[in-house]
Design an enzyme around this catalytic site. Sequence first.
Site, PDB file in Angstrom:
ATOM      1  N   ASP A  10      41.153  48.775  41.877  1.00  0.00           N
ATOM      2  CA  ASP A  10      42.015  48.280  42.951  1.00  0.00           C
ATOM      3  C   ASP A  10      41.257  48.476  44.266  1.00  0.00           C
ATOM      4  OD1 ASP A  10      43.881  47.981  44.966  1.00  0.00           O
ATOM      5  OD2 ASP A  10      45.364  49.313  44.067  1.00  0.00           O
ATOM      6  N   ILE A  11      40.945  47.390  44.931  1.00  0.00           N
ATOM      7  CA  ILE A  11      40.094  47.465  46.128  1.00  0.00           C
ATOM      8  C   ILE A  11      40.745  48.261  47.263  1.00  0.00           C
ATOM      9  CG2 ILE A  11      40.857  45.319  47.258  1.00  0.00           C
ATOM     10  CD1 ILE A  11      37.834  44.764  47.802  1.00  0.00           C
ATOM     11  N   ASP A  34      45.385  39.884  48.970  1.00  0.00           N
ATOM     12  CA  ASP A  34      45.814  39.873  50.371  1.00  0.00           C
ATOM     13  C   ASP A  34      47.118  40.672  50.542  1.00  0.00           C
ATOM     14  OD1 ASP A  34      45.993  39.192  53.040  1.00  0.00           O
ATOM     15  OD2 ASP A  34      46.401  37.071  52.698  1.00  0.00           O
ATOM     16  N   TYR A 122      43.415  30.521  44.228  1.00  0.00           N
ATOM     17  CA  TYR A 122      42.612  29.390  44.716  1.00  0.00           C
ATOM     18  C   TYR A 122      41.840  28.663  43.612  1.00  0.00           C
ATOM     19  CZ  TYR A 122      43.656  30.179  49.675  1.00  0.00           C
ATOM     20  OH  TYR A 122      44.280  30.284  50.894  1.00  0.00           O
TER      21      TYR A 122
HETATM   22  P1  ADP Z   1      42.321  33.755  46.189  1.00  0.00           P
HETATM   23  O1  ADP Z   1      43.497  33.118  46.885  1.00  0.00           O
HETATM   24  O2  ADP Z   1      41.094  33.854  47.090  1.00  0.00           O
HETATM   25  O3  ADP Z   1      42.032  33.138  44.860  1.00  0.00           O
HETATM   26  P2  ADP Z   1      43.694  36.051  44.950  1.00  0.00           P
HETATM   27  O4  ADP Z   1      44.184  37.267  45.660  1.00  0.00           O
HETATM   28  O5  ADP Z   1      44.686  35.155  44.332  1.00  0.00           O
HETATM   29  O6  ADP Z   1      42.759  35.295  46.028  1.00  0.00           O
HETATM   30  O7  ADP Z   1      42.668  36.488  43.836  1.00  0.00           O
HETATM   31  C1  ADP Z   1      41.342  36.934  44.081  1.00  0.00           C
HETATM   32  C2  ADP Z   1      40.974  38.017  43.092  1.00  0.00           C
HETATM   33  O8  ADP Z   1      41.519  39.265  43.544  1.00  0.00           O
HETATM   34  C3  ADP Z   1      41.533  37.819  41.659  1.00  0.00           C
HETATM   35  O9  ADP Z   1      40.504  38.155  40.729  1.00  0.00           O
HETATM   36  C4  ADP Z   1      42.665  38.848  41.601  1.00  0.00           C
HETATM   37  O10 ADP Z   1      42.887  39.293  40.276  1.00  0.00           O
HETATM   38  C5  ADP Z   1      42.070  39.951  42.436  1.00  0.00           C
HETATM   39  N1  ADP Z   1      42.976  41.014  42.923  1.00  0.00           N
HETATM   40  C6  ADP Z   1      44.317  41.026  43.072  1.00  0.00           C
HETATM   41  N2  ADP Z   1      44.743  42.232  43.552  1.00  0.00           N
HETATM   42  C7  ADP Z   1      43.622  43.005  43.698  1.00  0.00           C
HETATM   43  C8  ADP Z   1      43.351  44.346  44.116  1.00  0.00           C
HETATM   44  N3  ADP Z   1      44.336  45.167  44.508  1.00  0.00           N
HETATM   45  N4  ADP Z   1      42.051  44.793  44.109  1.00  0.00           N
HETATM   46  C9  ADP Z   1      41.039  43.979  43.736  1.00  0.00           C
HETATM   47  N5  ADP Z   1      41.225  42.712  43.345  1.00  0.00           N
HETATM   48  C10 ADP Z   1      42.490  42.234  43.313  1.00  0.00           C
END
Ligand code: ADP
Length: 164
Positions: A10-11, A34, A122
């Site tokens: 989890d980032i 986001d 996206y």
């Molecule tokens: P985008 O609209 O750019 O596609 P998303 O948030 O829908 O962005 O997804 C981008 C990536 O982030 C996906 O691989 C998703 O699983 C991942 N993601 C979602 N939550 C987290 C988190 N807390 N930490 C890291 N990555 C995440």
Amino acid sequence: MADLKITLGDITKSKVDAIVNAANTGLVGGGGVDGAIHRAAGKAKLDAACRKLGGCPTGEAKTTPGFNLSAQYIIHTAGPIWRDGSFEEDKLLKNCYINSLKQAVAHDCKTVAFPSISTGVYGYPLDRAAKIAVKTIKNFDAPLKVEMVCFDQKTEEAYLKAMK
Ligand code: ADP
């Protein structure tokens, strides 16, 4: 050359100088990573800081404080929405990584964590996005330690494959 490692997690929990947010062009908090970043940083404070930036064109990047996060900064970049590959998606995705890394250098960061930009809502093809991300980060000429924080195993596998 930036140093790159792939991790699963989890980032919002990353102990780095800056985390990158896969934002939208309005910089108005959405879902996915986001939403998680806005919740963890403190929604009211981060929303207010984002509003002051007045949006972010696709492929560009803008920085706010990290507020309640361990990371000092959040670098917001708007990834391209995948259509069919003929709308400069590859170039725009590459620009997201380059412009985010430039923001990190401008803010004196030594360590940066990225999510997999554009491969969630996206709809960017995962292997294609992973190749662009890995190549662009590795070729970036700055002494940065970069982590790709993958949220699920499928994403981690795609990035590990792209590292080979
Ligand atoms: P985008 O609209 O750019 O596609 P998303 O948030 O829908 O962005 O997804 C981008 C990536 O982030 C996906 O691989 C998703 O699983 C991942 N993601 C979602 N939550 C987290 C988190 N807390 N930490 C890291 N990555 C995440």
